[in-house]
Design an enzyme around this catalytic site. Sequence first.
Site, PDB file in Angstrom:
ATOM      1  N   ASP A 192       0.932  -0.737   0.081  1.00 12.33           N
ATOM      2  CA  ASP A 192       0.067  -0.052  -0.103  1.00 12.33           C
ATOM      3  C   ASP A 192       1.171   1.236   0.381  1.00 12.33           C
ATOM      4  O   ASP A 192       1.738   1.619   1.032  1.00 12.33           O
ATOM      5  CB  ASP A 192      -0.728   0.071   1.006  1.00 12.33           C
ATOM      6  CG  ASP A 192      -1.621   1.581   0.767  1.00 12.33           C
ATOM      7  OD1 ASP A 192      -2.012   2.284   0.584  1.00 12.33           O
ATOM      8  OD2 ASP A 192      -3.183   0.680   2.221  1.00 12.33           O
ATOM      9  N   HIS A 197       1.042   8.157   4.211  1.00 16.00           N
ATOM     10  CA  HIS A 197       0.962   7.376   5.586  1.00 16.00           C
ATOM     11  C   HIS A 197       2.454   7.530   5.379  1.00 16.00           C
ATOM     12  O   HIS A 197       2.802   7.404   6.795  1.00 16.00           O
ATOM     13  CB  HIS A 197       0.734   5.325   4.812  1.00 16.00           C
ATOM     14  CG  HIS A 197      -0.821   5.806   4.527  1.00 16.00           C
ATOM     15  ND1 HIS A 197      -2.091   5.613   5.859  1.00 16.00           N
ATOM     16  CD2 HIS A 197      -1.720   4.970   4.038  1.00 16.00           C
ATOM     17  CE1 HIS A 197      -3.335   5.386   5.301  1.00 16.00           C
ATOM     18  NE2 HIS A 197      -2.525   4.684   3.548  1.00 16.00           N
ATOM     19  N   ILE A 212      -1.149   9.162   8.437  1.00 14.30           N
ATOM     20  CA  ILE A 212      -1.501   8.447   9.495  1.00 14.30           C
ATOM     21  C   ILE A 212      -1.552   6.757   9.231  1.00 14.30           C
ATOM     22  O   ILE A 212      -0.855   6.758   7.899  1.00 14.30           O
ATOM     23  CB  ILE A 212      -2.843   8.726   9.485  1.00 14.30           C
ATOM     24  CG1 ILE A 212      -3.951   8.126   8.023  1.00 14.30           C
ATOM     25  CG2 ILE A 212      -4.157   9.809   9.218  1.00 14.30           C
ATOM     26  CD1 ILE A 212      -5.229   8.417   7.428  1.00 14.30           C
ATOM     27  N   GLY A 215      -4.827   1.547   7.420  1.00 18.60           N
ATOM     28  CA  GLY A 215      -5.885   1.171   8.833  1.00 18.60           C
ATOM     29  C   GLY A 215      -5.861  -0.786   8.625  1.00 18.60           C
ATOM     30  O   GLY A 215      -6.723  -0.732   9.866  1.00 18.60           O
TER      31      GLY A 215
END
Length: 289
Positions: A192, A197, A212, A215
Amino acid sequence: MPIDAEKALAAEPRTSKISWDHKDVQLYHLGIGAGARPDLADPAVDPGELRYTLESGLQVLPSFATVAGAGLGMAGLSSPGIDVDLAAVLHGGQSVRVHRPLPTEGSVVQTSKVAAVYDKVKAAVLVLRTEAADEDGPLWTSDSEIFVRGEGGFGGERGPSGRTAYPAVAPDHIVERPIRPDQALLYRLSGDWNPLHADPGFAALAGFDRPILHGLCTYGMTLKAVTDTVLDGDVTRIRSYRTRFAGVVFPGETLRIEMWTEANQVRVEVRAVERDNAMVLGDTFVEHS
């Protein structure tokens, strides 16, 4: 209209062949915190962590299915009938059901399709389903629930809410897992590459003061915590795992993972300790043998 539900549901499934080996599994496990037990007084690696990191005796958490083949199941966003602004896309939920334990090395044919389109009025929800099978038969089925803001109101079915009442009793187990400051940089190596991120400038454009955590990294960390706490570290007991993403997590924070044990099921809620225990994963369930 950017989403044509009828066309998306009628589209032919997409197939691809993916493979992985023990290094991919080990990298994924390291990305979700395996090998690190800062709660132990002895700095040596906990022998229990080696089942996730050492090629001899290696086992595979079922959540690895979300990154196998670099997470190509999300390719459903480019299906016929779907033309959306990726800036309006949110990952709302994730589930995986394993039909048998995942091997440390494998090659599968992966089939992806839009399994459902729901109308939440202010948003549309796409359920992207990925099924993987090898020469011995089905291996896993994975669903990603994708919210697309501003695309609702087309008169479709509202779909299930997926929310359950918060348990009225205290958790049976509570564990805390610290997130390393570089956790997102390591996890993204499993496929990803979203700059949200890693790149502070991109994160600022998205409304965050810093990058962040993925998830799905929190998702994997939580399943590992449940496996180690309730299932004696035995991943082969896991049958299915689902969650609702309720909030963001930042690298450097601490996850508070609350578990309620029931017959063949663990109910889980996950919170960010440093932000007044803000909920980050809700309606989370692990089914097991």
